[in-house]
Write a protein that holds these residues in place. Structure first.
Motif, PDB file in Angstrom:
ATOM      1  N   PHE A   1       2.888  10.651  -9.075  1.00 30.09           N
ATOM      2  CA  PHE A   1       1.814  11.638  -9.031  1.00 30.09           C
ATOM      3  C   PHE A   1       1.233  11.768 -10.427  1.00 30.09           C
ATOM      4  CE2 PHE A   1       5.618  13.912 -10.198  1.00 30.09           C
ATOM      5  CZ  PHE A   1       5.229  14.954 -11.018  1.00 30.09           C
ATOM      6  N   CYS A   2       0.039  12.350 -10.501  1.00 36.74           N
ATOM      7  CA  CYS A   2      -0.659  12.483 -11.777  1.00 36.74           C
ATOM      8  C   CYS A   2      -1.112  13.916 -11.985  1.00 36.74           C
ATOM      9  CB  CYS A   2      -1.890  11.577 -11.826  1.00 36.74           C
ATOM     10  SG  CYS A   2      -1.550   9.816 -11.630  1.00 36.74           S
ATOM     11  N   PHE A   3      -1.124  14.342 -13.233  1.00 35.38           N
ATOM     12  CA  PHE A   3      -1.831  15.552 -13.626  1.00 35.38           C
ATOM     13  C   PHE A   3      -3.159  15.126 -14.240  1.00 35.38           C
ATOM     14  CE2 PHE A   3       2.495  17.456 -13.755  1.00 35.38           C
ATOM     15  CZ  PHE A   3       2.259  18.496 -12.866  1.00 35.38           C
ATOM     16  N   VAL A   4      -4.239  15.696 -13.725  1.00 34.56           N
ATOM     17  CA  VAL A   4      -5.586  15.351 -14.163  1.00 34.56           C
ATOM     18  C   VAL A   4      -6.391  16.641 -14.313  1.00 34.56           C
ATOM     19  CG1 VAL A   4      -5.502  13.109 -12.988  1.00 34.56           C
ATOM     20  CG2 VAL A   4      -6.448  15.090 -11.798  1.00 34.56           C
ATOM     21  N   THR A   5      -7.579  16.510 -14.877  1.00 31.79           N
ATOM     22  CA  THR A   5      -8.494  17.651 -14.978  1.00 31.79           C
ATOM     23  C   THR A   5      -9.570  17.513 -13.897  1.00 31.79           C
ATOM     24  OG1 THR A   5      -9.716  16.447 -16.684  1.00 31.79           O
ATOM     25  CG2 THR A   5      -8.026  17.998 -17.426  1.00 31.79           C
ATOM     26  N   HIS A   6     -10.728  18.107 -14.107  1.00 26.95           N
ATOM     27  CA  HIS A   6     -11.903  17.989 -13.232  1.00 26.95           C
ATOM     28  C   HIS A   6     -11.608  18.368 -11.780  1.00 26.95           C
ATOM     29  CE1 HIS A   6     -13.673  16.058 -16.666  1.00 26.95           C
ATOM     30  NE2 HIS A   6     -12.827  15.054 -16.612  1.00 26.95           N
ATOM     31  N   PRO A   7     -11.233  19.611 -11.532  1.00 32.04           N
ATOM     32  CA  PRO A   7     -10.977  20.012 -10.143  1.00 32.04           C
ATOM     33  C   PRO A   7     -12.260  20.173  -9.346  1.00 32.04           C
ATOM     34  CG  PRO A   7     -10.870  21.915 -11.576  1.00 32.04           C
ATOM     35  CD  PRO A   7     -11.043  20.715 -12.474  1.00 32.04           C
ATOM     36  N   GLY A   8     -12.130  20.094  -8.035  1.00 32.51           N
ATOM     37  CA  GLY A   8     -13.226  20.480  -7.168  1.00 32.51           C
ATOM     38  C   GLY A   8     -13.268  21.991  -7.029  1.00 32.51           C
ATOM     39  N   GLU A   9     -14.318  22.479  -6.409  1.00 34.46           N
ATOM     40  CA  GLU A   9     -14.475  23.923  -6.245  1.00 34.46           C
ATOM     41  C   GLU A   9     -14.790  24.329  -4.814  1.00 34.46           C
ATOM     42  OE1 GLU A   9     -17.460  25.149  -8.993  1.00 34.46           O
ATOM     43  OE2 GLU A   9     -16.198  24.850 -10.770  1.00 34.46           O
ATOM     44  N   SER A  10     -15.354  23.411  -4.028  1.00 28.28           N
ATOM     45  CA  SER A  10     -15.816  23.759  -2.687  1.00 28.28           C
ATOM     46  C   SER A  10     -15.166  22.840  -1.659  1.00 28.28           C
ATOM     47  CB  SER A  10     -17.346  23.631  -2.611  1.00 28.28           C
ATOM     48  OG  SER A  10     -17.813  23.865  -1.301  1.00 28.28           O
ATOM     49  N   ALA A  11     -14.383  23.412  -0.751  1.00 31.12           N
ATOM     50  CA  ALA A  11     -13.702  22.617   0.268  1.00 31.12           C
ATOM     51  C   ALA A  11     -14.697  22.153   1.333  1.00 31.12           C
ATOM     52  CB  ALA A  11     -12.599  23.436   0.920  1.00 31.12           C
ATOM     53  N   PRO A  12     -14.716  20.860   1.664  1.00 34.76           N
ATOM     54  CA  PRO A  12     -15.627  20.386   2.713  1.00 34.76           C
ATOM     55  C   PRO A  12     -15.235  20.948   4.077  1.00 34.76           C
ATOM     56  CG  PRO A  12     -14.772  18.566   1.390  1.00 34.76           C
ATOM     57  CD  PRO A  12     -13.954  19.769   1.057  1.00 34.76           C
ATOM     58  N   PRO A  13     -16.204  21.172   4.948  1.00 33.82           N
ATOM     59  CA  PRO A  13     -15.876  21.561   6.325  1.00 33.82           C
ATOM     60  C   PRO A  13     -15.356  20.361   7.102  1.00 33.82           C
ATOM     61  CG  PRO A  13     -18.230  21.221   6.117  1.00 33.82           C
ATOM     62  CD  PRO A  13     -17.659  21.059   4.729  1.00 33.82           C
ATOM     63  N   MET A  14     -14.794  20.615   8.272  1.00 38.76           N
ATOM     64  CA  MET A  14     -14.379  19.525   9.140  1.00 38.76           C
ATOM     65  C   MET A  14     -15.599  18.692   9.529  1.00 38.76           C
ATOM     66  SD  MET A  14     -11.564  21.406  11.612  1.00 38.76           S
ATOM     67  CE  MET A  14     -10.863  19.885  12.256  1.00 38.76           C
ATOM     68  N   THR A  15     -15.411  17.386   9.647  1.00 34.37           N
ATOM     69  CA  THR A  15     -16.492  16.504  10.064  1.00 34.37           C
ATOM     70  C   THR A  15     -16.727  16.670  11.560  1.00 34.37           C
ATOM     71  OG1 THR A  15     -15.889  14.913   8.349  1.00 34.37           O
ATOM     72  CG2 THR A  15     -17.297  14.117  10.132  1.00 34.37           C
ATOM     73  N   GLN A  16     -17.989  16.812  11.934  1.00 30.30           N
ATOM     74  CA  GLN A  16     -18.365  16.991  13.335  1.00 30.30           C
ATOM     75  C   GLN A  16     -18.786  15.648  13.922  1.00 30.30           C
ATOM     76  OE1 GLN A  16     -18.050  20.140  14.784  1.00 30.30           O
ATOM     77  NE2 GLN A  16     -17.190  20.672  12.774  1.00 30.30           N
TER      78      GLN A  16
ATOM     79  N   SER B   1       0.838  -1.196   0.000  1.00 29.13           N
ATOM     80  CA  SER B   1       0.000   0.000   0.000  1.00 29.13           C
ATOM     81  C   SER B   1       0.876   1.251   0.000  1.00 29.13           C
ATOM     82  CB  SER B   1      -0.913  -0.003   1.224  1.00 29.13           C
ATOM     83  OG  SER B   1      -1.758  -1.134   1.213  1.00 29.13           O
ATOM     84  N   ARG B   2       0.339   2.327  -0.550  1.00 30.61           N
ATOM     85  CA  ARG B   2       1.097   3.570  -0.679  1.00 30.61           C
ATOM     86  C   ARG B   2       0.110   4.711  -0.892  1.00 30.61           C
ATOM     87  NH1 ARG B   2       3.122   3.448  -7.039  1.00 30.61           N
ATOM     88  NH2 ARG B   2       0.994   3.461  -7.869  1.00 30.61           N
ATOM     89  N   ILE B   3       0.633   5.920  -1.050  1.00 36.71           N
ATOM     90  CA  ILE B   3      -0.170   7.094  -1.388  1.00 36.71           C
ATOM     91  C   ILE B   3       0.456   7.776  -2.594  1.00 36.71           C
ATOM     92  CG2 ILE B   3      -0.797   9.429  -0.638  1.00 36.71           C
ATOM     93  CD1 ILE B   3      -1.217   8.391   2.134  1.00 36.71           C
ATOM     94  N   HIS B   4      -0.390   8.218  -3.525  1.00 35.72           N
ATOM     95  CA  HIS B   4       0.085   9.136  -4.554  1.00 35.72           C
ATOM     96  C   HIS B   4      -0.870  10.326  -4.607  1.00 35.72           C
ATOM     97  CE1 HIS B   4      -2.882   7.279  -7.415  1.00 35.72           C
ATOM     98  NE2 HIS B   4      -2.807   8.462  -8.010  1.00 35.72           N
ATOM     99  N   LEU B   5      -0.482  11.379  -5.284  1.00 30.15           N
ATOM    100  CA  LEU B   5      -1.344  12.548  -5.362  1.00 30.15           C
ATOM    101  C   LEU B   5      -1.699  12.871  -6.795  1.00 30.15           C
ATOM    102  CD1 LEU B   5       0.652  15.847  -4.840  1.00 30.15           C
ATOM    103  CD2 LEU B   5       1.793  13.659  -4.688  1.00 30.15           C
ATOM    104  N   ASP B   6      -2.914  13.389  -6.967  1.00 28.04           N
ATOM    105  CA  ASP B   6      -3.382  13.916  -8.241  1.00 28.04           C
ATOM    106  C   ASP B   6      -3.394  15.435  -8.154  1.00 28.04           C
ATOM    107  OD1 ASP B   6      -3.772  11.373  -9.173  1.00 28.04           O
ATOM    108  OD2 ASP B   6      -5.944  11.542  -9.417  1.00 28.04           O
ATOM    109  N   LEU B   7      -2.789  16.082  -9.130  1.00 28.70           N
ATOM    110  CA  LEU B   7      -2.788  17.534  -9.224  1.00 28.70           C
ATOM    111  C   LEU B   7      -3.727  17.919 -10.361  1.00 28.70           C
ATOM    112  CD1 LEU B   7       1.065  18.116  -8.875  1.00 28.70           C
ATOM    113  CD2 LEU B   7      -0.669  18.211  -7.069  1.00 28.70           C
TER     114      LEU B   7
END
Length: 240
Positions: free
Chosen positions: A106-121, A64-70
């Motif tokens: 890491f990857c370059f991708v399209t389709h960005p998000g626009e609204s950051a979620p709040p912290m989970t309560q 298992s590992r982590i990668h990031l999408d930009l």
């Protein structure tokens, strides 16, 4: 920074995929999407509010590992810039997968998000969110990898005290990037996630109840391991 959104991808070894996906859904409070991909290997962790920034993948093999999408507007342009800075191209289609000079995929991708979620309560006033991706850099690769990520992201990587350097935070994106210089010298660059919370001990106890193992506890951080073997951290509200 012309990186419009950052997604952390949790890549699980096959035997741990189902258990680890359920764990990360539970600790974040995010629902798991329907699987997608040729072999139903991908899924998204969907927050109740805001846009997704965490995804999971069942690997064909390997640990298992982590990668990031930009997320960017022009995938090819950003990939070419990364290659000029020392990245190696691995896959090119509607996205581009690369490896940093130190070995982090890491990857370059399209389709960005626009609204950051709040912290989970959570019950009792507890709040938390996986808000930071830490790139773990072997000591011998520190200068080169720091300069590489500064060039890829288009921002200065600034000293943040101790063995850390960070990118400027953005209220528009839920995932912040930080680099950590390791004391030892593993063969490749890795990455881990950091949870931000208003009550670190309570949050760590919640994670343990859901299947995490505590590896270390310090003045500012609690280090844990998830069911797939991935280390991650919990810190207080000022960790970024």
């Amino acid at each position: 920074m012309d990186i419009r959104w950052i997604t952390a991808f949790l890549d699980f070894e096959p035997a741990a995929h189902e258990r680890a996906t359920a764990f990360w859904s539970a600790v974040t409070g995010y629902a798991v999407s329907e699987p997608r991909g040729e072999h139903a290997e991908f899924a998204t962790l969907i927050p109740p509010n805001g846009d997704a920034y965490l995804r999971v993948q069942r690997q064909e093999e390997g640990p298992s590992r982590i990668h990031l999408d930009l997320h960017v507007d022009d995938v090819r342009r950003h990939a070419d810039r990364a290659i000029s800075l020392g990245a190696t191209e691995l896959v090119a289609c509607d996205y581009v997968t690369l490896r940093s000079p130190g070995g982090l995929e890491f990857c370059f991708v399209t389709h960005p998000g626009e609204s950051a979620p709040p912290m989970t309560q959570w019950d009792g006033g507890l709040a938390s969110a996986a808000s930071q991706l830490c790139i773990d850099v072997p000591a011998s690769r520190w200068d080169a990898e720091r300069d590489f990520w500064g060039g890829v992201l288009g921002v200065p990587i600034e000293y943040a005290g101790g063995s850390y350097a960070q990118t400027p935070p953005s209220a528009d994106r839920p995932m912040h990037l930080v680099l950590q210089r390791l004391d030892d010298d593993p063969p490749t660059v890795g990455a881990h996630l950091d949870f931000e919370t208003n009550a670190r001990d309570d949050e760590a106890a919640r994670h343990q109840e859901l299947g995490a193992t505590v590896l270390d506890t310090g003045p500012e951080w609690t280090v844990l391991r998830d069911p797939a073997g991935l280390p991650y951290c919990i810190c207080g509200p000022d960790c970024r």
